[in-house]
Design an enzyme around this catalytic site. Sequence first.
Site, PDB file in Angstrom:
ATOM      1  N   GLU A 193       0.831  -1.212   0.000  1.00 34.26           N
ATOM      2  CA  GLU A 193       0.000   0.000   0.000  1.00 34.26           C
ATOM      3  C   GLU A 193       0.863   1.258   0.000  1.00 34.26           C
ATOM      4  OE1 GLU A 193      -2.935  -0.012   3.132  1.00 34.26           O
ATOM      5  OE2 GLU A 193      -3.320   2.132   2.866  1.00 34.26           O
ATOM      6  N   LYS A 199      -6.567  -1.127  11.979  1.00 34.27           N
ATOM      7  CA  LYS A 199      -5.986  -1.553  10.689  1.00 34.27           C
ATOM      8  C   LYS A 199      -4.739  -0.713  10.404  1.00 34.27           C
ATOM      9  CE  LYS A 199      -5.600  -1.561   5.986  1.00 34.27           C
ATOM     10  NZ  LYS A 199      -4.804  -0.685   5.146  1.00 34.27           N
ATOM     11  N   ASP A 209       4.639 -14.542  10.936  1.00 33.31           N
ATOM     12  CA  ASP A 209       3.254 -14.873  10.609  1.00 33.31           C
ATOM     13  C   ASP A 209       2.346 -13.702  11.007  1.00 33.31           C
ATOM     14  OD1 ASP A 209       0.684 -15.862  10.528  1.00 33.31           O
ATOM     15  OD2 ASP A 209       1.169 -17.771  11.482  1.00 33.31           O
ATOM     16  N   HIS A 218      -2.182  10.695   0.752  1.00 36.76           N
ATOM     17  CA  HIS A 218      -2.256   9.318   0.257  1.00 36.76           C
ATOM     18  C   HIS A 218      -2.329   9.300  -1.266  1.00 36.76           C
ATOM     19  CE1 HIS A 218      -3.208   5.085   0.169  1.00 36.76           C
ATOM     20  NE2 HIS A 218      -4.209   5.362  -0.659  1.00 36.76           N
TER      21      HIS A 218
HETATM   22  C1  MEV Z   1      -5.150   2.993   5.601  1.00 37.74           C
HETATM   23  O1  MEV Z   1      -4.386   1.893   5.207  1.00 37.74           O
HETATM   24  C2  MEV Z   1      -5.106   3.131   7.102  1.00 37.74           C
HETATM   25  C3  MEV Z   1      -5.964   4.237   7.673  1.00 37.74           C
HETATM   26  O2  MEV Z   1      -7.320   4.100   7.236  1.00 37.74           O
HETATM   27  C4  MEV Z   1      -5.877   4.130   9.177  1.00 37.74           C
HETATM   28  C5  MEV Z   1      -6.793   5.052   9.943  1.00 37.74           C
HETATM   29  O3  MEV Z   1      -7.845   5.427   9.407  1.00 37.74           O
HETATM   30  O4  MEV Z   1      -6.464   5.343  11.092  1.00 37.74           O
HETATM   31  C6  MEV Z   1      -5.518   5.585   7.199  1.00 37.74           C
END
Ligand code: MEV
Length: 437
Positions: free
Chosen positions: A86, A280, A296, A393
């Site tokens: 990513e 995430k 892992d 991003h």
């Molecule tokens: C994207 O890979 C991760 C985010 O969505 C984490 C978050 O929202 O805190 C930017």
Amino acid sequence: MKDPRIITGFSRLSKDEKVDLVAGQVKHPLQFAETLRSSWHRDPLVQKLYDEFSENTLSNYYFPYGVAPNFLINGKLYIVPLVIEESSVVAAASGAAKFWAERGGFHSEVISMKKIGQVHFLWKGDIQPLKDDFPIIKQRLLERTHPITENMKLRGGGISDIELVDMTDSIPDYYQIKGWFDTRDSMGANFINSCLEEFADQLKEYVTEDERLDENNLEIIMSILSNYTPECRVNTWVECDLSTRQGFDDSYSDEDFVRRFQTGIAIAQVDVNRATTHNKGIFNGIDAVALATGNDFRAMEACGHTWASRDGKYKSLSEISVKDGKFRFSLDIPLAIGTVGGLTNLHPLAKYSLELLGNPGADELMMIASAAGLANNYAAVKSLVTKGIQKGHMKMHLLNILNVFQATEAEKKQAIEFFKHEKVAYSTVSKFIESIR
Ligand code: MEV
């Protein structure tokens, strides 16, 4: 894609036969076969090594291998290897690492390093004799697993404890032999599972040999480690003094930034939708370190999400405290990660990743992985509560979009210049490419 049919004996085909058979399933078989073959390692011996990591291997699937320099953890500087597909994750980790390196860096301590495994079994009769005998059974389990635990004991690890657990409140006749293991620098899955299967065999033997116990009462259901490792945990944090200006963000005063950041974390504590995305973001960093070091990541993720629900409600793994003029952002998380065994010493790049990190033990790698998780979390929440995530991003993602349009190097250069001042979106990039072609 053609209609798939049942294939028998696939695993026995040669690799070339497998490639041709599978490539034959798509519209352009020659191109697919060529793409698979062109991703083979030039050294057949190295390729064989990769092939043998898994089964029915046709090729390698490339992921970027990047680094985030300037990770200062407990006063030691690391260049942290990150494997992730990513865009913007590595840049985010690097930015946060540098920011915090100038403010004392990450602080980290391993809380404990015990792992758990269980033999799940049914016992149909009176459990009392088994309970009474358990100290003897336990001794036998420890002795009979000696051939498996011998080397681990020499390294200071082994089986820390064994208990008989009554689970009949949940399922009739259901009990567990629960073991605690210290697997030192290894993740230890194979070690734990081998011990557990021996526990099960020994329990069966004991029950068969002892005439007071009826072997027909016993049914072993399964023996397996638990990927939930709340006792293999690390606590990592960054902190700074709010009495002097820290310059968290260009557009907000420290006071406003801290208030917005704190609210961002509070939202992830109370709202499960936000908490999932928030966590995430933490695993963006942790998984990338896990992959780079041959660990892992599925086990670590599964564990982290269970830990995030430990109070009965899924919530943020990271925490914030702002008091007495101090900003403290922390991550207390279980991480079963290893630096020996598995792929860690087999995958050529995993070996170099560990060397790059100074050949850490598992405890040190727990600190590094959690620092990467916290760095990514800090960077993500910071962007979210300031300029928004998409601006940065999408800038990073621009090259991916340009590659979809098979942009030439000259076109990419023009696009990068143009999008310095424009919003990046698939549609705007498409229009731009059209306009210059
Ligand atoms: C994207 O890979 C991760 C985010 O969505 C984490 C978050 O929202 O805190 C930017």
